[in-house]
Design an enzyme around this catalytic site. Sequence first.
Site, PDB file in Angstrom:
ATOM      1  N   HIS A  22       0.859  -1.195   0.000  1.00 31.39           N
ATOM      2  CA  HIS A  22       0.000   0.000   0.000  1.00 31.39           C
ATOM      3  C   HIS A  22       0.898   1.248   0.000  1.00 31.39           C
ATOM      4  O   HIS A  22       2.034   1.209   0.486  1.00 31.39           O
ATOM      5  CB  HIS A  22      -0.841  -0.043   1.285  1.00 31.39           C
ATOM      6  CG  HIS A  22      -1.850   1.046   1.408  1.00 31.39           C
ATOM      7  ND1 HIS A  22      -1.524   2.309   1.840  1.00 31.39           N
ATOM      8  CD2 HIS A  22      -3.188   1.066   1.183  1.00 31.39           C
ATOM      9  CE1 HIS A  22      -2.621   3.045   1.872  1.00 31.39           C
ATOM     10  NE2 HIS A  22      -3.638   2.315   1.475  1.00 31.39           N
ATOM     11  N   ASP A  52       3.585  -3.430   8.318  1.00 33.71           N
ATOM     12  CA  ASP A  52       2.300  -2.747   8.171  1.00 33.71           C
ATOM     13  C   ASP A  52       1.220  -3.799   8.432  1.00 33.71           C
ATOM     14  O   ASP A  52       0.985  -4.679   7.600  1.00 33.71           O
ATOM     15  CB  ASP A  52       2.217  -2.188   6.741  1.00 33.71           C
ATOM     16  CG  ASP A  52       0.805  -1.813   6.316  1.00 33.71           C
ATOM     17  OD1 ASP A  52      -0.129  -1.918   7.151  1.00 33.71           O
ATOM     18  OD2 ASP A  52       0.620  -1.424   5.155  1.00 33.71           O
ATOM     19  N   GLN A 110      -4.044  -4.550   7.468  1.00 38.20           N
ATOM     20  CA  GLN A 110      -5.013  -5.536   6.967  1.00 38.20           C
ATOM     21  C   GLN A 110      -5.004  -6.824   7.791  1.00 38.20           C
ATOM     22  O   GLN A 110      -5.814  -7.710   7.566  1.00 38.20           O
ATOM     23  CB  GLN A 110      -4.711  -5.875   5.503  1.00 38.20           C
ATOM     24  CG  GLN A 110      -4.931  -4.741   4.528  1.00 38.20           C
ATOM     25  CD  GLN A 110      -6.388  -4.306   4.445  1.00 38.20           C
ATOM     26  OE1 GLN A 110      -7.303  -5.075   4.762  1.00 38.20           O
ATOM     27  NE2 GLN A 110      -6.613  -3.063   4.046  1.00 38.20           N
ATOM     28  N   LYS A 141      -9.879  -0.345  11.159  1.00 31.13           N
ATOM     29  CA  LYS A 141      -9.957  -1.590  10.385  1.00 31.13           C
ATOM     30  C   LYS A 141     -10.142  -2.793  11.309  1.00 31.13           C
ATOM     31  O   LYS A 141     -10.142  -3.940  10.869  1.00 31.13           O
ATOM     32  CB  LYS A 141      -8.696  -1.763   9.532  1.00 31.13           C
ATOM     33  CG  LYS A 141      -8.572  -0.737   8.391  1.00 31.13           C
ATOM     34  CD  LYS A 141      -7.481  -1.130   7.449  1.00 31.13           C
ATOM     35  CE  LYS A 141      -6.957   0.000   6.593  1.00 31.13           C
ATOM     36  NZ  LYS A 141      -7.853   0.485   5.551  1.00 31.13           N
ATOM     37  N   CYS A 156      -4.901   2.105  -3.695  1.00 31.08           N
ATOM     38  CA  CYS A 156      -3.705   2.785  -3.153  1.00 31.08           C
ATOM     39  C   CYS A 156      -2.436   1.956  -3.297  1.00 31.08           C
ATOM     40  O   CYS A 156      -1.428   2.259  -2.677  1.00 31.08           O
ATOM     41  CB  CYS A 156      -3.871   3.176  -1.687  1.00 31.08           C
ATOM     42  SG  CYS A 156      -5.125   4.403  -1.428  1.00 31.08           S
TER      43      CYS A 156
END
Lengths: 141, 398
Positions: free
Chosen positions: B112, B189, B192, B215, B353
């Site tokens: 991303h 990261d 997700q 999220k 993105c």
Amino acid sequence: MDEELKKEIILENYSNPSNYGKVEDSSYDKYNTNNDSCVDNLNFYIKIEDNVIKDLKFEGEACAISKSSSSIATDNIIGKTIEEAIEYISEFENMIDQKPYKEEVLHDACCFCDIYKQNNRRNCAYLPYRGLKKYLENYHK
Amino acid sequence: MNRNDFPMLNQDIIYFDNGATTFKPQNVINSVIDYYENYSANAHRGDYDISYKVDLKYEDVREKVRNFINAKEKEEIIFTSGTTMSLNLVATSFFAKYLEPGDEILIAKTEHASNVLPWFDLANKIGVIIKYIDLDKDYHVTIDNVLNAITPKTKLISLAYITNVIGDIRPIKEITKLAHERNVFVCVDAAQAVAHTKIDVQDLDVDFLGFSAHKMYGPTGVGVLYGKKELLDQADAYMLGGGMNESFDSEKEILLKSLPYKFEAGTQNIAGVIGLGAAIDYINKIGIDNINSYENNLRKYLIEKLEKINYIDIINYEADSAIVSFNVVDIFSQDIAYYLNKYNVCVRAGNHCAKLVKNVTGVTNSVRISLAFYNTEEEIDEVVDLLSDYEKIRNEMI
């Protein structure tokens, strides 16, 4: 314009767009126009002679609305003077902003007359005009 | 499961864009309202009862986060505005100081923007070099390809735990092991991943990890940066102002507070942090492993149905996450999203993105379905039905 006809014009211009294709000819100027809310990304190729838009082509990736609007825009704008093209664009702006507009100037581009109802698609219909307007306004500068 | 906990699900919509943000359960909403209605004071100003209560609640959430990701120390949990800020903070406050021109950062082309651009910025400003780990045929990162990409100049590997378009789960623990054997840092990261799979930062042994509350069923505008204490101690302050300094004087001497406060300048998103605490409570109540297995089964169900439609190209067949990306032959992804929206189905279209993905998949944009545990097989049936009639799509996509 009735709903079925509008749909037909849009789909026909999407499936078989006019003036579609990459141009590699140095007598054309190229400008890119994209839509910040999605991934539409179109290149336009324009040729102006004696203040008249002799040719206007486009290629790239875009949704059905952007692509069909670009097809109609190029068809309608080829042959116009710069001033006429700018007037055409402002009529299109009037239409999508729900202001009074001249149908006789826009012809089949009137198929987007209800696009204001779909805010996310308004930008798609306007996509071909945004870059062109900027280009033409700067042409004599 | 647990659909009744989510007020948004009372509306007649099918929400398949959980990778963008999740809906909020009632207990999260209530916790935020409770703060604003009953003890809406600032934190760290414990001169009166309600402010003291804010302090306790705020720090209680830090402990919940620590426990949730199994960090060793509470001081390693920094509240941020979200994953984007967490990754920018790591890049700016730690790596901008630590890295030298010519040092190499490894990322993948399926990341991303938030895990690409902060590193590009370092490349532009201090001359570090960004290199890409090769991906296998399914666009996954393999250990072998990580090993092939590491050179003596590699200083950092920064990867998503789960990517947002391909949905592949990276072997972070193995990557960290081999990275550390070569004195390479690892930054993750986890945006997700956090709502879908158990994260144990000590087991993974990562150096930095960021995620967002929204999220994982929490509020927007708040997130977490985890960093190993000794590394965060060395990092510069990211923003300066109230709450993060011990003292300063007219000679411009600034004494920073210790961790975690040196990174929490200005009034924090207190309501958001409290909502994040409620989201963690909620996930713990259902059980992250239950969520994980339910969502994996749901994804399998969706894939089985979609692959029967011959004009649908699934981009990420192989992925044990809740993400399915696909295209419908000769129809632009946005037109599919627009068509489904007419039937109150929310899916995402575009490049999500992740603008480098096209360089590996050859696909510039796609339709993405990202599932959550409150989605059902019945919802999938409904959407698959809508996608099963090509003529209907063509007719109704404009």
